[in-house]
Design a protein around this motif. Structure first.
Motif, short mmCIF file in Angstrom:
data_model
loop_
_atom_site.label_atom_id
_atom_site.label_comp_id
_atom_site.label_asym_id
_atom_site.label_seq_id
_atom_site.Cartn_x
_atom_site.Cartn_y
_atom_site.Cartn_z
N ARG A 159 13.68 -30.50 -37.00
CA ARG A 159 14.63 -29.85 -37.92
C ARG A 159 14.87 -28.40 -37.52
O ARG A 159 15.89 -27.82 -37.92
CB ARG A 159 14.11 -29.90 -39.36
N HIS A 160 13.96 -27.81 -36.76
CA HIS A 160 14.13 -26.43 -36.31
C HIS A 160 14.98 -26.34 -35.05
O HIS A 160 15.34 -25.25 -34.63
CB HIS A 160 12.76 -25.80 -36.06
N ASN A 161 15.27 -27.48 -34.44
CA ASN A 161 16.08 -27.49 -33.23
C ASN A 161 17.51 -27.07 -33.57
O ASN A 161 18.12 -27.59 -34.51
CB ASN A 161 16.08 -28.89 -32.62
N LEU A 162 18.07 -26.16 -32.80
CA LEU A 162 19.43 -25.68 -33.06
C LEU A 162 20.46 -26.80 -32.96
O LEU A 162 21.51 -26.75 -33.61
CB LEU A 162 19.77 -24.54 -32.12
N LEU A 163 20.18 -27.82 -32.15
CA LEU A 163 21.06 -28.98 -32.07
C LEU A 163 21.16 -29.67 -33.43
O LEU A 163 22.24 -30.02 -33.91
CB LEU A 163 20.55 -29.98 -31.04
N MET A 164 20.00 -29.89 -34.04
CA MET A 164 19.97 -30.55 -35.34
C MET A 164 20.64 -29.70 -36.41
O MET A 164 21.39 -30.20 -37.26
CB MET A 164 18.53 -30.85 -35.74
N GLN A 165 20.38 -28.42 -36.38
CA GLN A 165 20.95 -27.54 -37.40
C GLN A 165 22.48 -27.46 -37.27
O GLN A 165 23.20 -27.43 -38.27
CB GLN A 165 20.30 -26.17 -37.33
N GLN A 166 22.97 -27.45 -36.03
CA GLN A 166 24.42 -27.46 -35.83
C GLN A 166 25.02 -28.79 -36.27
O GLN A 166 26.10 -28.83 -36.88
CB GLN A 166 24.75 -27.20 -34.36
N ALA A 167 24.33 -29.89 -35.99
CA ALA A 167 24.82 -31.20 -36.43
C ALA A 167 24.93 -31.26 -37.95
O ALA A 167 25.90 -31.81 -38.49
CB ALA A 167 23.88 -32.29 -35.92
N LYS A 168 23.95 -30.71 -38.63
CA LYS A 168 23.99 -30.70 -40.10
C LYS A 168 25.19 -29.89 -40.60
O LYS A 168 25.87 -30.30 -41.56
CB LYS A 168 22.68 -30.16 -40.67
N ARG A 169 25.47 -28.75 -39.95
CA ARG A 169 26.63 -27.95 -40.35
C ARG A 169 27.93 -28.72 -40.13
O ARG A 169 28.84 -28.68 -40.96
CB ARG A 169 26.65 -26.63 -39.58
N ILE A 170 28.02 -29.43 -39.01
CA ILE A 170 29.22 -30.22 -38.71
C ILE A 170 29.45 -31.27 -39.81
O ILE A 170 30.56 -31.43 -40.31
CB ILE A 170 29.09 -30.89 -37.33
#
Length: 341
Positions: free
Chosen positions: A122-133
């Motif tokens: 959940r701390h991965n920037l990939l995951m955080q960007q996916a959540k924003r998308i």
């Protein structure tokens, strides 16, 4: 500086200790592990070596503890931290069964001590960007998803006896990451149907499992897990998160929405060019994010939680809810029936 101790000096414990020692947000207070391995890790990192939490408390109370001991010890170690009033980040799974995890979360709530779960993706920037998308509506309302963990664990991986025993298969050890990622992106799971097989190796643990996840939103997702196939469709093989694994250019998560779709970890968004329909061409774009080690980011966030600057990104309760899903997967596979949560 926030002083963080690491309890347990195995493979993941050592990685935690290295990240704490290198962090601009924290100091490595000590390594807590009675074994010679623990002593060696502490010496390598120039940190004090302690045989127990009691010894660490007597020598100089740490501000927080990362618990990376074997899964069956998580509840006991977590309760010890809570009794001492020390915030604890427990490596996933929070506990090795739901009842212990419930007890641990309840104890933290009563004591008012911060309890976190080490679902570091959940701390991965990939995951955080996916959540924003997804949250921004770029693909409309999410309605369907697919997650894959397919790779081959070499034969010598199973030379360690516990890896052949119940509780050590890819559902508990690997799928738990994917379920937590899906919960982070898509919300709560309400029911599970699963099947598993050990037809390849014949061990007590599964070689593969196929799961249907039902979400509170009405979304349906499938997840398939197999550690006996030479394949590249897994977070390990696609995200580049851990340099121990060769990175491929494949995706392992597909999320479909009413107005588009998202593939991960490439962060590829597909929408219709003009009116939606199967004859319409796609507009395709990829979102770039900088690379950053999620374990390092997790240490920084833990330090801020300890300081009272922010709430946990992955609380103990979130770890408990993800564990409930995994427990339901195993129940469904064992009984052949749909399990509601």
């Amino acid at each position: 500086m926030t002083r963080i101790a690491v309890m347990g000096a195995g493979l993941i414990g050592k990685r935690h200790a290295m990240h704490v020692a290198a962090s601009p947000d924290a100091d490595l207070a000590c390594v807590i592990d009675p074994s010679p391995v623990g002593q060696a890790v502490a010496a390598e990192l120039g940190a004090p070596w302690m045989r127990s939490l009691d010894d660490a408390l007597a020598a100089g109370r740490p501000d927080g503890v990362i618990v990376a001991t074997p899964n069956p010890l998580h509840m006991r170690n977590g309760l010890d931290c809570i009794a001492a009033g020390i915030p604890a980040l427990i490596e996933k799974p929070l506990c090795d069964n739901v009842a212990d995890a419930e007890r641990l979360v309840a104890a933290a709530d009563v004591a008012g001590v911060a309890l976190l779960t080490g679902h570091h993706r959940r701390h991965n920037l990939l995951m955080q960007q996916a959540k924003r998308i997804i949250d921004d509506g770029a693909i409309g309302t999410p309605i369907v998803a697919n997650a894959m963990f397919w790779l081959f664990k070499p034969d010598d991986y199973f030379d360690v006896a516990w890896r052949r025993e119940k509780g050590a298969g890819p559902v508990y050890l690997n799928l738990i990451h994917d379920v937590d990622n899906l919960r982070y992106l898509l919300g709560d799971v309400t029911a599970v149907t699963a099947r598993e097989s050990n037809a390849v190796r014949g061990n007590a643990v599964e070689d593969m499992s196929v799961i249907l996840l039902e979400f509170a939103s009405g979304l349906l997702a499938t997840a398939s897990v197999c550690d006996a196939t030479v394949a590249s469709w897994s977070w390990e093989m696609t995200s580049g998160e851990n340099p121990a694994y060769p990175q491929t250019d494949q995706d392992c998560y597909l999320i479909g929405g009413t107005h588009g779709s998202l593939a991960l970890p490439s962060l590829t968004i597909r929408t219709a060019r003009g009116e939606r329909g199967w004859h319409s061409p796609f507009d395709i774009r990829k979102v770039d994010v900088p690379g950053d080690d999620p374990l390092a980011r997790q240490v920084g966030q833990f330090a801020r939680v300890i300081q009272g600057a922010e709430a946990p990104l992955v609380s103990g309760r979130e770890g408990l809810e993800t564990l409930r899903v995994i427990d339901a997967v195993k129940q469904s596979a064992a009984t052949g029936v749909r399990i509601t949560l």
